[in-house]
Design an enzyme around this catalytic site. Structure first.
Site, short mmCIF file in Angstrom:
data_model
loop_
_atom_site.label_atom_id
_atom_site.label_comp_id
_atom_site.label_asym_id
_atom_site.label_seq_id
_atom_site.Cartn_x
_atom_site.Cartn_y
_atom_site.Cartn_z
N ASP A 146 1.25 6.51 -6.44
CA ASP A 146 0.33 4.95 -7.52
C ASP A 146 -0.15 4.59 -9.16
O ASP A 146 0.14 5.56 -9.99
CB ASP A 146 -0.72 4.52 -6.61
N GLU A 147 -0.65 3.43 -9.48
CA GLU A 147 -0.72 2.85 -10.34
C GLU A 147 0.00 3.94 -11.61
O GLU A 147 -0.52 4.19 -13.02
CB GLU A 147 -2.10 3.21 -10.89
#
Length: 529
Positions: A339-340
């Site tokens: 993620d991210e």
């Protein structure tokens, strides 16, 4: 960090608001708080069982002479149950392998096949109580229900006066979803083995059967990797706010895994990559594209770090970590984050994930990742964990088409680190405020567009720790929202009803208090005294 008010102050203030609102509505409130809910314990079980048939003419009483009859593998669950009953009752509660006598509790591995591996049948008669299941997992789940049939004081760690009665009747129960998870972020702030075990015990009582441990992030690396020792020794030496951090030795991690298994909980370890990796990059300069190690990081910003996708050493590092962690983890899953990764160009991101996926399979694990890793098109039994704040994402429909299972943890519904409201002293609010009704008010089987129920593996309640420093903080944010998510994962859709849940949850306040769990006394709940 601004300290949180004492838990008694928070809870009493909330109860005062409830009482005031009820008085305004013309309801008489007894001194000291909100009215007690006048339901039989058979009607107050969380998660709501599949079938409950009360017998008002029957009552069982646990006495000084009560024993638990359990043979073979069932004896282990019997000892667990005895460990719950002995401190508060002061009774010996022996675990025997003899014939069932009057006043005894029986645990038997003779359940009907339609209960499945996790289901159980519980019967309470005047002269004895019995739990039947096809596996020790099912018996363990039945024990969680059994303890809720006893008075709330059964959860006390010290002797209480009793009496210890259970209402008569029968319960037949099994879970809606196989995967019912909580997540604990031990990277932003470190929680030691005892604190993790405490949380395991707390989530087990609501039939949670997975604990996802977020073991690495920008602020700290929390698991010893023998082939890369500085990851833990240096990368684990701090945390958000600059505290001392900490890490689990491989023996510590094995202790956690084994303890969780004794509570029929599978540990799902996560090493986040290619982003959220500053602790690793600070530990080994050669993992950086420019060969320069950044300083350790103690803030809470995200998206600024990335492993160097074009370096061969990156994949040697990743394989070593996966190999050692997989060897320590008997459960089927290994979470690679994903993620991210804002500092990783999209093509590099896809290239990286494509090279990592075969490594997870090589060491015998099923890959799990946050939904962004769907861009790399993981195949087959890969699990895609959705954490977005909307109920639709094209990555999910593509994943379903490939046959991936979806783990539902929408941030605006299930993230336990979100504030309850604007005055909550702990937590963040980027995904919005989440009161108990918000945590309960969605259906995992139909919430995500393009994801049919048969593609939903289950639900997870993540608890990120940017603002959490101790076990009281964990408890305050997890309870009472975790029981709400647990019910969504366990109970049949037809049994899920907010009005019913809030009334049942009200009776669990004294149980949580007796256990010493520091829960948030939401004003949405008419808490029992």
């Amino acid at each position: 960090m601004t300290p949180r008010p004492p838990r008694s102050t928070v809870r009493n203030a909330a109860l005062a608001v409830v009482a005031g609102a009820l008085l305004t509505a013309g309801i008489v409130v007894p001194a000291g708080g909100a009215p007690a809910v006048e339901n039989s314990a058979m009607d107050n079980i969380i998660p709501a069982p599949e079938s409950v048939q009360p017998d008002p003419a029957t009552t069982f009483e646990l006495t000084q002479q009560t024993s638990i009859q359990a043979t073979g593998e069932a004896a282990e669950v019997g000892e667990y149950l005895a460990g719950i009953l002995r401190p508060s009752t002061g009774y010996p509660v022996p675990v025997n392998r003899g014939a069932l006598g009057t006043g005894d509790i029986a645990l038997a591995l003779d359940g009907a096949p339609d209960l499945g591996p996790a289901g159980y049948r519980l019967q309470v008669a005047d002269d004895n109580v019995s739990v039947h299941a096809t596996s020790t997992e099912g018996l363990f789940n039945g024990v969680q229900t059994l303890r809720q049939l006893l008075p709330a004081a059964i959860e006390s760690p010290t002797a209480q006066p009793g009496p210890w009665t259970m209402p008569g009747g029968s319960i037949v129960d099994k879970p809606r979803f196989e995967h019912r998870a909580a997540m604990l972020d031990v990277a932003r702030h470190f929680f030691d083995v005892a604190q993790v075990k405490s949380y395991i015990d707390q989530i087990a009582r609501y039939k949670i059967n997975r604990l996802h441990l977020h073991l690495s992030d920008d602020q700290g690396w929390r698991i010893q990797i023998n082939s890369w020792p500085r990851l833990a020794e240096y990368g684990g030496s701090t945390e958000v706010g600059g505290g001392p951090g900490g890490y689990y030795t491989q023996q510590d991690y094995t202790d956690i895994v084994n303890y969780a298994a004794s509570r029929h909980i599978v540990i799902v370890p996560e090493i986040d990559m290619p982003g959220h990796t500053n602790a690793a990059l600070a530990s080994y300069a050669e993992l950086n594209c420019d060969g320069v190690a950044p300083p350790l990081y103690t803030g809470i910003d995200v998206g600024f770090s990335s492993l160097c996708v074009d370096k061969d050493i990156t994949y040697r590092f990743v394989e070593d970590v996966i190999r050692e962690l997989a060897a320590l983890t008997p459960g089927p899953y290994l979470h690679i984050g994903g993620d991210e990764a804002h500092s990783t160009p999209e093509e590099d991101y896809k290239k990286f994930i494509a090279q990592v996926l075969p490594l997870v399979s090589k060491y015998g694990k099923t890959v799990v990742g946050w939904h962004e890793y769907g861009k790399a098109q993981p195949q087959g039994d890969a699990v895609v964990q959705f954490w977005g704040t909307t109920n639709a994402d094209p990555l999910l429909t593509d994943a379903v088409a490939r046959g991936n299972k979806i783990l539902a943890s929408p941030a605006n519904k299930s993230y336990l680190d979100m504030k309850y409201n604007e005055s909550t002293p702990l937590g963040l609010q980027w995904a919005g405020f989440i009161e108990v009704a918000d945590a309960y008010g969605w259906d995992p089987g139909s919430y995500l567009q393009g994801v049919p129920e048969e593609s939903v593996l289950g639900v997870e309640a993540p608890l990120w720790s940017e603002t959490l420093e101790n076990s009281e903080h964990i408890e305050f944010m997890a309870f009472p929202r975790l029981p709400a998510i647990a019910e969504l994962g366990w109970s049949p859709k037809g049994a899920q009803n907010w009005e019913s849940f809030r009334q049942r949850l009200a009776t669990h306040g004294p149980r949580l208090t007796a256990s010493g769990i520091d829960f948030y006394a939401s004003t949405q709940i008419p808490w029992a005294k």
